[in-house]
Design a protein around this motif. Sequence first.
Motif: not given
Length: 168
Positions: A53-66, A69-73, A76-83, A105-106
Amino acid sequence: MKLVRWLVIICVVLLLVYGASPYFSFWRFTAAARARDAAAISERVDFPAIRASLKRQMVARFANQTSSHKRWINLGPTLIDAIIDAYVTPEGIAALLSNPEALKNLKAPREFHFELGKNASLSKGRYAFFTGPRSFVVDRDGIKLSFHFTASGWQLYDVDLGLTEAKH
């Protein structure tokens, strides 16, 4: 006739107990969070479902804004998993309930002060109701906590922090 009356009384009592059980379970969950009792919190949380659930929310929140960006692609998923891994623990769940802005606010769970003293109440809710025969939702200060009924009782399986509604 007496048998039918007793069966009706038993059914009514069972329905009342079942109807009150998620409220009682939520109260026990908040008591465990206030006491910072990791074992009691673990019994009442479906961690794989919360992680998804949290992963789905985090991906949805940051996917539109980032998404451009090549770095996010790549990262991004690794950072979200760690968070998410940092927050999907008994301490992390208590931290999110204590301070829902922490994930928005991470902040790391150990970087902020818990406000779960005698005066603070996790049980302050705007509403709590059944959404189905085996599901129950509590809205507490904008966080939607969804519980489902399992063989071991009511378990938290979804925490909707409203991350997709957050604007930056």
